[in-house]
Motif scaffolding. Sequence first.
Motif, mmCIF file in Angstrom:
data_model
loop_
_atom_site.group_PDB
_atom_site.id
_atom_site.type_symbol
_atom_site.label_atom_id
_atom_site.label_comp_id
_atom_site.label_asym_id
_atom_site.label_seq_id
_atom_site.Cartn_x
_atom_site.Cartn_y
_atom_site.Cartn_z
ATOM 1 N N LYS A 91 -21.128 -57.497 -10.069
ATOM 2 C CA LYS A 91 -20.461 -57.598 -9.324
ATOM 3 C C LYS A 91 -19.988 -59.225 -9.026
ATOM 4 O O LYS A 91 -20.723 -60.340 -8.596
ATOM 5 C CB LYS A 91 -20.703 -57.060 -7.933
ATOM 6 C CG LYS A 91 -21.327 -55.233 -7.927
ATOM 7 C CD LYS A 91 -21.364 -54.507 -7.003
ATOM 8 C CE LYS A 91 -21.254 -52.937 -6.971
ATOM 9 N NZ LYS A 91 -22.232 -52.710 -7.639
ATOM 10 N N VAL A 92 -18.758 -59.108 -8.569
ATOM 11 C CA VAL A 92 -18.472 -60.439 -8.153
ATOM 12 C C VAL A 92 -17.832 -60.113 -6.642
ATOM 13 O O VAL A 92 -16.660 -58.694 -6.740
ATOM 14 C CB VAL A 92 -16.932 -60.923 -9.703
ATOM 15 C CG1 VAL A 92 -16.802 -62.189 -8.289
ATOM 16 C CG2 VAL A 92 -17.553 -60.565 -10.788
ATOM 17 N N GLY A 107 -25.637 -60.571 -7.931
ATOM 18 C CA GLY A 107 -24.406 -61.510 -8.645
ATOM 19 C C GLY A 107 -23.456 -62.694 -8.432
ATOM 20 O O GLY A 107 -24.375 -63.155 -8.269
ATOM 21 N N SER A 108 -22.070 -62.564 -8.444
ATOM 22 C CA SER A 108 -21.541 -63.517 -8.452
ATOM 23 C C SER A 108 -20.847 -63.974 -7.451
ATOM 24 O O SER A 108 -19.946 -62.951 -7.075
ATOM 25 C CB SER A 108 -20.858 -63.871 -10.308
ATOM 26 O OG SER A 108 -21.527 -63.466 -11.411
ATOM 27 N N ARG A 125 -8.688 -54.995 -7.748
ATOM 28 C CA ARG A 125 -8.802 -54.614 -9.289
ATOM 29 C C ARG A 125 -9.552 -55.709 -10.480
ATOM 30 O O ARG A 125 -10.013 -55.248 -11.312
ATOM 31 C CB ARG A 125 -7.074 -55.241 -9.771
ATOM 32 C CG ARG A 125 -6.149 -53.551 -9.692
ATOM 33 C CD ARG A 125 -4.776 -53.719 -9.547
ATOM 34 N NE ARG A 125 -4.168 -52.162 -9.328
ATOM 35 C CZ ARG A 125 -4.030 -51.599 -8.296
ATOM 36 N NH1 ARG A 125 -4.531 -52.194 -7.432
ATOM 37 N NH2 ARG A 125 -3.188 -50.161 -8.797
ATOM 38 N N TYR A 126 -10.039 -56.372 -9.283
ATOM 39 C CA TYR A 126 -10.675 -57.315 -10.298
ATOM 40 C C TYR A 126 -11.558 -57.636 -9.417
ATOM 41 O O TYR A 126 -12.910 -57.986 -10.218
ATOM 42 C CB TYR A 126 -9.851 -59.028 -10.381
ATOM 43 C CG TYR A 126 -8.677 -59.331 -9.794
ATOM 44 C CD1 TYR A 126 -7.675 -58.639 -11.746
ATOM 45 C CD2 TYR A 126 -7.634 -60.179 -9.683
ATOM 46 C CE1 TYR A 126 -6.732 -58.991 -11.730
ATOM 47 C CE2 TYR A 126 -6.588 -60.207 -10.227
ATOM 48 C CZ TYR A 126 -5.801 -59.673 -10.926
ATOM 49 O OH TYR A 126 -4.698 -59.859 -11.604
ATOM 50 N N LEU A 127 -12.005 -57.429 -8.688
ATOM 51 C CA LEU A 127 -13.079 -57.689 -7.836
ATOM 52 C C LEU A 127 -14.509 -56.840 -7.282
ATOM 53 O O LEU A 127 -13.745 -55.507 -7.020
ATOM 54 C CB LEU A 127 -13.364 -59.180 -5.687
ATOM 55 C CG LEU A 127 -12.664 -60.263 -6.618
ATOM 56 C CD1 LEU A 127 -11.557 -60.100 -5.389
ATOM 57 C CD2 LEU A 127 -13.894 -61.137 -6.828
ATOM 58 N N HIS A 128 -15.573 -56.497 -7.055
ATOM 59 C CA HIS A 128 -15.994 -55.647 -6.147
ATOM 60 C C HIS A 128 -16.353 -56.303 -4.708
ATOM 61 O O HIS A 128 -17.026 -54.464 -4.225
ATOM 62 C CB HIS A 128 -17.178 -55.649 -6.714
ATOM 63 C CG HIS A 128 -17.419 -55.134 -8.490
ATOM 64 N ND1 HIS A 128 -17.641 -56.714 -8.950
ATOM 65 C CD2 HIS A 128 -17.755 -54.397 -8.342
ATOM 66 C CE1 HIS A 128 -16.737 -56.012 -10.431
ATOM 67 N NE2 HIS A 128 -17.034 -55.064 -10.348
ATOM 68 N N ILE A 174 -12.080 -51.865 -1.554
ATOM 69 C CA ILE A 174 -13.476 -52.151 -2.283
ATOM 70 C C ILE A 174 -13.441 -52.576 -0.434
ATOM 71 O O ILE A 174 -13.106 -53.131 0.139
ATOM 72 C CB ILE A 174 -12.712 -53.222 -2.925
ATOM 73 C CG1 ILE A 174 -11.932 -54.678 -2.223
ATOM 74 C CG2 ILE A 174 -12.900 -52.724 -3.945
ATOM 75 C CD1 ILE A 174 -12.045 -56.146 -3.247
ATOM 76 N N PRO A 175 -15.330 -52.760 -0.549
ATOM 77 C CA PRO A 175 -15.628 -53.193 0.724
ATOM 78 C C PRO A 175 -15.103 -54.668 1.626
ATOM 79 O O PRO A 175 -14.695 -55.863 0.244
ATOM 80 C CB PRO A 175 -16.844 -53.572 0.124
ATOM 81 C CG PRO A 175 -17.762 -52.049 -0.785
ATOM 82 C CD PRO A 175 -15.843 -52.385 -1.382
#
Length: 301
Positions: free
Chosen positions: A39-40, A65-66, A92-95, A116-117
Amino acid sequence: MRHLITLLSINTDNFNAIIERSIEHSKNRFLNPTLLKDKVIALLFEKASTRTRISFSVAIRELGGSDLELQSSSLQLSRGETIEDTTQVLARYLHGIMLRTYSHRNLELMADLNQIPIINGLSDRHHPCQALADFMTIRQTGRDLRKTKITFIGDPNNVFNSLALGSLHSGSSLALACPEGYNVRPGISELMRKKNQPIQVYRDPVDAVKNADVVYTDVWSSMGQEQNAEKRKADFKKYTISEQIMKHAPADAIVMHCLPAHRDEEISTGIMEKYSDIIFQQAENRLHAQKAALEWIYGGI
Ligand code: CP
Ligand code: NVA
């Protein structure tokens, strides 16, 4: 999907679970080392930060994670792209996105998209991650939060608002000492009154500390209020937490500060030194409390 926008994003059971879990994290830095594997999470800043920036970065890494640090000034946000479009793209890229913003509304707009959160890393209205670390710190001193009286001396700002919402969960009582012309936001004072935990407001800081367990302060001018800093300095002159004021507090009362501090403005140099252990513990606890908050968001608790 969970978002942490204010402490009302969390229910009371989860709030208490986060506080207790934070204490476990403080005893073992690698309690949950794979929660955020693959997860980023972006850390997006409109304002300066030392503690929030570094403690989130380390917390995310120690949970496996990162992190990706972003300045809003270098995104198209600074050229008029909307916060909603930016969120749609980043989702669309991140978590997850932690945002430190001037306008609390930005956090609400992002969370409303529910893609996303979204985590509040400080807004003009609230600083929930700070308050989690603060209640954790008070617990670590062995106090029962339900029997703790927190007296905030200074500007009823974002940090104060989050302490108020945290008090609703913890059952702590909250008092404020501030000059005429500075008041608790109506929404916060009404909510506290409705929940039977009214905030006691004093104009005299000496009266305010008399039965305090915790004496808390923060800067008189928050980020974004720099243009009024001189007026605020004059208005709050009597409200420096000093040796003279602390003489009137119970002997076992502690002094807390979320930092950064302006010595000899909201807190005297001597008081800052005397309570430095607890104040730097608060800063350390940002790391532990945010790990527990990330577990709440990503399913670990
Ligand atoms: N207390 C706090 O949030 O510190 P920073 O502004 O350094 O993140
Ligand atoms: N009230 C302060 C807190 C800084 C951590 C501010 O918003 O600048």
